[in-house]
Design a protein around this motif. Structure first.
Motif, PDB file in Angstrom:
ATOM      1  N   GLY A  74      32.268  -7.334   6.234  1.00  0.00           N
ATOM      2  CA  GLY A  74      31.439  -8.036   5.273  1.00  0.00           C
ATOM      3  C   GLY A  74      32.244  -8.636   4.143  1.00  0.00           C
ATOM      4  N   THR A  75      31.544  -9.421   3.329  1.00  0.00           N
ATOM      5  CA  THR A  75      32.216 -10.142   2.248  1.00  0.00           C
ATOM      6  C   THR A  75      32.940  -9.206   1.306  1.00  0.00           C
ATOM      7  OG1 THR A  75      30.483 -11.824   2.357  1.00  0.00           O
ATOM      8  CG2 THR A  75      31.885 -11.816   0.390  1.00  0.00           C
ATOM      9  N   ASN A  76      32.312  -8.123   0.924  1.00  0.00           N
ATOM     10  CA  ASN A  76      32.900  -7.172  -0.017  1.00  0.00           C
ATOM     11  C   ASN A  76      33.480  -5.945   0.679  1.00  0.00           C
ATOM     12  OD1 ASN A  76      32.070  -8.797  -2.208  1.00  0.00           O
ATOM     13  ND2 ASN A  76      30.024  -7.893  -2.114  1.00  0.00           N
ATOM     14  N   SER A  77      33.697  -6.052   1.984  1.00  0.00           N
ATOM     15  CA  SER A  77      34.204  -4.908   2.752  1.00  0.00           C
ATOM     16  C   SER A  77      35.706  -5.022   2.950  1.00  0.00           C
ATOM     17  CB  SER A  77      33.508  -4.839   4.117  1.00  0.00           C
ATOM     18  OG  SER A  77      32.109  -4.766   3.964  1.00  0.00           O
ATOM     19  N   GLU A  78      36.321  -3.869   3.172  1.00  0.00           N
ATOM     20  CA  GLU A  78      37.751  -3.834   3.421  1.00  0.00           C
ATOM     21  C   GLU A  78      38.042  -4.138   4.885  1.00  0.00           C
ATOM     22  OE1 GLU A  78      39.236  -0.094   2.200  1.00  0.00           O
ATOM     23  OE2 GLU A  78      38.825  -0.412   0.054  1.00  0.00           O
ATOM     24  N   ALA A  79      39.270  -4.580   5.152  1.00  0.00           N
ATOM     25  CA  ALA A  79      39.680  -4.876   6.518  1.00  0.00           C
ATOM     26  C   ALA A  79      39.778  -3.594   7.331  1.00  0.00           C
ATOM     27  CB  ALA A  79      41.015  -5.611   6.504  1.00  0.00           C
ATOM     28  N   VAL A  80      39.584  -3.747   8.653  1.00  0.00           N
ATOM     29  CA  VAL A  80      39.664  -2.600   9.565  1.00  0.00           C
ATOM     30  C   VAL A  80      41.121  -2.447   9.974  1.00  0.00           C
ATOM     31  CG1 VAL A  80      38.810  -1.588  11.694  1.00  0.00           C
ATOM     32  CG2 VAL A  80      37.331  -3.105  10.353  1.00  0.00           C
ATOM     33  N   ILE A  81      41.844  -1.561   9.295  1.00  0.00           N
ATOM     34  CA  ILE A  81      43.279  -1.385   9.543  1.00  0.00           C
ATOM     35  C   ILE A  81      43.551  -0.109  10.318  1.00  0.00           C
ATOM     36  CG2 ILE A  81      45.532  -1.159   8.438  1.00  0.00           C
ATOM     37  CD1 ILE A  81      44.448  -2.787   6.111  1.00  0.00           C
ATOM     38  N   SER A  82      42.756   0.932  10.067  1.00  0.00           N
ATOM     39  CA  SER A  82      42.971   2.227  10.727  1.00  0.00           C
ATOM     40  C   SER A  82      42.852   2.076  12.252  1.00  0.00           C
ATOM     41  CB  SER A  82      41.959   3.243  10.210  1.00  0.00           C
ATOM     42  OG  SER A  82      41.991   4.406  10.981  1.00  0.00           O
TER      43      SER A  82
END
Length: 880
Positions: free
Chosen positions: A69-77
């Motif tokens: 989402g716009t205010n969500s963090e990237a999926v790095i894990s």
């Protein structure tokens, strides 16, 4: 690829965050299967809108993308990545959906998309690798083939052939053509190179900087097989000149500075300024201007005296304007003026070209003859009406151009205020002095002219006038223009003696034995009702001229009077001045007439005629006034009673031009520069549209031609409103800037491809079509690739840029001794590719040798700061 993308976004909450799900339906009507689309050999480098590069990376056209989402963090894990991918796989298997689904993982700037697609007995995995630097062992085709073969893991020997598609992109930035930058023209250039000359100047046009920043050449090999082409770290067969397909796209400069747009925009900004001339220039300038105005007023009073103090030739416009300039500049220092004295003189000569003190004797012969109007002139006349503007050769139009130039190049607002003050002061001489001079000439020449007038009236009364037959049409109405050139135009009393004699004929308002005066011609075959004398059309005064704004203001005042009896009576009073004047002229031309005679000429529908039978049984034509004319207190009857027997030449003028001129000049004096800019804005927009039409007619760009016509319609609506909508006007000016930019880009491309430098023929038409396509389409195929006409020109552009970059002279620049020695200016014709795109495709059985042969695909992007591999690997889910 045709069609339009239409994304359908929605939000999907998961346990730890919200995700945005976007569906991208296929833009084409016929999409085919995902496996076939994935195995396509096309290279699609252009990203459209917010569509991910998945379209070209994986070769598919219909897909679903899941992003944070716009205010969500990237999926790095790694665990979260695996959880998302497994969730996608389960949802596709359970739903039976055959549309590919992608998940954006890792940092957002890396644009890494992984996913799956399930079909009948087939599962395709989409995997991606992204690095900042290209590993040396994979910086060529051989290394990429090794990666592809190891990834598909096929144990068959020999391996099926690998199909290869390659595209190298070369970027040209240095054009080696000294066209830009362009500088704003000086005032002489704006006027067409001749200050005050016959040739009219116009607004400048074109970009001040190169409007085409880059040219991208894509050399493509679509159908190659492994073993035919060699490309490794030592040698490469991939010569762009030998590529079978070339395509070109241009990258334009963002918001380039354009002269026409800058001139109009800066002038438009003046409309919002509120300062007065006194606020800008100081009180000293205003006081000096007032003193000059007083001197002019005293000069005008002398001109109206019975005898001129100076010979009339010395009262010409040229001498008066010249003396005004000398008087002004004698009291001012050059350094104190916002506008330089030389520039001011040039502008004033441009605005008043007939006021030059020293003019060649044949200047009149240089004026254009009055011939039939061309299509361009008719278009200009049409724009004048639509835009509420002024003709292109008028003073108002030239003033708008002059102020625009001064505002942009010679001092801004103070220079505009200075020029306006000088303009108003100069305007008092050529306008007012000329008017008084002309009236004095008419008055001094009147005695001799009156004899001709009386003789003409006498001939008309005897039926010998030339107009007695031609002017007796049954449908003839009152004409305002038939006598406008007569010597009675100014309606001045000739002398005291003649005035006294004329008063003797005005013993009473209805004197029937007076001397007929002011006759124009008989009116049809009518005779007066009380006598057998012919009914004559009188010489009447012209009604007072009114501008469009004055007419609107008068209409508003009359409308506010309402429909009551008192309001109607007051409205009639306000409009009766012209009626009374015409009645007095009619009485003077037709002694012994009655109101019915006047109505028969002035308003025939208010006189009703009918046949009656007399005492002897004969039919007799009789008539009477209409019902509205018989209403008690009728304005026409009251006006007829109070009107005297006075010809038009001895009446009080309906329009006092001297007084009106003083009102106008006072109004102009009090104008603020901001108000002035608002009044002249239609003229400037008129000039801008004419310039755009002129330039477009040379370049012939269909889209611009259509936009110009739409802009004219839009300007018509914006400029005819009571008050300007500045936001809409600003948007409109931005549209003009966009059109100017497009025309400038077309001109730049035509110059680069030498479109207008060759002889007309098929080659020229091919280049014109190519340049036009570059402006309208994102990418254009080059006919004949590097061996065609267009390809040779592109090759020469790159070659010249390479030689300039490496400081290598051309073959023609080498000295003869060096040529004999075998030296040459030969260098690499093209720079290193800015980007390399390679697609590797094949059909192999996976995961086992007995599985069904399915398409495998690897898309490789090699750039200076990016290395990306996007693989689509299919596996058989039935026989594994």
């Amino acid at each position: 690829m045709g069609g339009n993308w239409c994304a359908h976004p929605c939000l999907m909450p998961l346990s730890w965050d919200n995700f945005r799900v976007v569906e991208f339906p296929a833009p084409l009507k016929e999409t085919g299967s995902v496996a076939r689309a994935m195995h396509r050999g096309e290279l699609l480098p252009h990203q459209r809108g917010d569509i991910p590069h998945t379209e070209s990376w994986y070769g598919i056209q219909e897909f679903v993308v899941i992003t944070p989402g716009t205010n969500s963090e990237a999926v790095i894990s790694e665990s979260k990545c695996n959880l998302l991918l497994s969730s996608v796989s389960i949802s596709l298997a359970n739903s039976g959906c055959q549309i590919p689904m992608f998940v954006q993982i890792q940092q957002k700037w890396r644009r890494i998309y992984a996913g799956e697609c399930h079909g009948p007995g087939v599962r395709t995995s989409f995997e991606m690798v992204q690095l900042r630097k290209v590993p040396s062992q994979y910086n060529h085709l051989s290394g990429l083939l090794d990666i592809f073969k190891s990834k598909i893991g096929c144990n068959l020997l020999p391996l099926p052939p690998v199909d290869i598609a390659i595209r190298f992109t070369y970027i040209l930035q240095d054009w080696q053509q000294p066209i830009w930058p362009q500088q704003p023209p000086d005032f002489d250039t704006l006027l067409g190179g001749e200050v005050g000359g016959v040739e009219f100047g116009n607004l400048p046009f074109g970009a001040c900087e190169e409007p085409i920043s880059e040219l991208h050449l894509a050399a493509t090999w679509l159908h190659l097989t492994e073993g035919i082409v060699v490309d490794n770290d030592v040698y490469s067969d991939l010569d762009p000149l030998q590529a079978p397909h070339w395509s070109v796209r241009v990258r334009t400069s963002e918001n380039p500075q354009c002269l026409l747009g800058d001139f109009v925009t800066e002038f438009f900004k003046l409309c919002c300024r509120k300062e007065s001339v006194e606020d800008i220039l100081g009180r000293g300038y205003a006081e000096e201007e007032g003193k000059e105005a007083a001197d002019i007023s005293s000069a005008l009073s002398k001109l109206t005296e019975p005898v001129a103090a100076v010979p009339l030739p010395k009262l010409s416009v040229s001498s008066m304007v010249h003396s005004a300039r000398k008087h002004i500049h004698r009291h001012r220092h050059i350094d104190e003026s916002p506008l330089h004295i030389d520039i001011l003189k040039s502008i004033l000569l441009y605005l008043f070209p007939d006021a030059a003190v020293e003019k060649s004797s044949d200047s009149q012969s240089k004026m254009p003859t009055n011939s039939s109007k061309t299509s361009e002139e008719k278009l200009c006349d049409n724009l004048v009406l639509q835009l509420k503007s002024a003709p292109t050769d008028s003073l108002t139009y030239r003033l708008a151009l002059g102020l625009c130039m001064v505002n942009y190049s010679y001092g801004g607002l103070p220079a505009v205020a200075h020029l306006w003050q000088e303009f108003v002061l100069e305007l008092r001489y050529p306008y007012t002095v000329f008017s008084e001079d002309l009236k004095r000439r008419r008055r001094d020449e009147a005695p001799s002219g009156m004899g001709g007038s009386r003789q003409r009236e006498h001939k008309a009364s005897c039926g010998q006038g030339p107009s007695s037959a031609a002017a007796t049409s049954s449908n003839q109405a009152k004409s305002w223009d038939s006598w406008s050139d007569s010597e009675d135009e100014f309606f001045e009393c000739l002398s005291d003696q003649e005035d006294t004699e004329s008063l003797r004929s005005e013993r009473g308002p209805d004197s029937g034995k007076g001397k007929a005066e002011g006759r124009l011609h008989p009116y049809n075959d009518l005779t007066l009702l009380n006598s057998m004398e012919p009914l004559y059309v009188p010489v009447t005064q012209e009604p007072a001229p009114m501008t469009e704004d004055q007419l609107e203001e008068q209409s508003e005042v009359l409308a506010k009077l309402g429909t009551s009896a008192e309001g109607s009576h007051l409205r009639a009073r306000m409009q009766s001045a012209c009626l009374v004047s015409d009645m007095e002229s009619f009485k003077a031309a037709n002694p012994g007439c009655v109101l019915e005679d006047f109505v028969r000429w002035y308003s025939p529908r208010d006189y009703e005629e009918k046949y009656e039978v007399d005492e002897k049984g004969n039919k007799v034509l009789t008539g009477e006034l209409s019902a509205r004319m018989k209403i008690p207190g009728n304005m026409w009857a009251e006006a007829w009673e109070i009107s005297r027997v006075t010809p038009a030449r001895r009446q009080r003028r309906l329009f006092d031009d001297t007084k009106e001129a003083e009102k106008i000049l006072h109004y102009l004096t009090m104008q603020k520069p901001g108000d002035l800019a608002r009044h002249l804005l239609p003229c400037l927009l008129h000039a801008a549209l004419l310039k755009l039409q002129q330039e477009e007619s040379v370049e012939k760009i269909p889209s611009v031609e259509k936009n110009i016509q739409q802009a004219i319609t839009q300007a018509n609506l914006l400029l005819h409103s009571g008050s300007y909508d500045y936001k809409k006007l600003e948007d409109f000016i931005n549209q003009l800037v966009v059109m100017e930019t497009v025309i400038t880009r077309a001109r730049s491309l035509k110059d680069k491809f030498a479109v207008d430098k060759g002889e007309p023929g098929e080659a020229t038409e091919e280049l014109k079509k190519f340049v036009s396509s570059l402006l309208e389409e994102p990418e254009v195929v080059v006919t004949g690739a590097g061996q065609g006409l267009t390809g040779r020109i592109i090759h020469r552009l790159f070659l010249n840029a390479q030689r300039a970059a490496l400081l290598v002279p051309g073959d023609d620049d080498l000295e003869p001794e060096r040529k004999k020695a075998g030296e040459s200016g030969k260098t690499s014709d093209f720079p290193s590719p800015a980007g390399r795109e390679i697609i590797l495709r094949t059909y192999v059985p996976r995961p086992a040798p007995y599985s069904k042969a399915l398409p495998q695909r690897l898309f490789c992007v090699l750039m200076k700061e990016e290395f990306r591999l996007a693989g689509a690997f299919s596996s058989d889910t039935s026989f594994f």
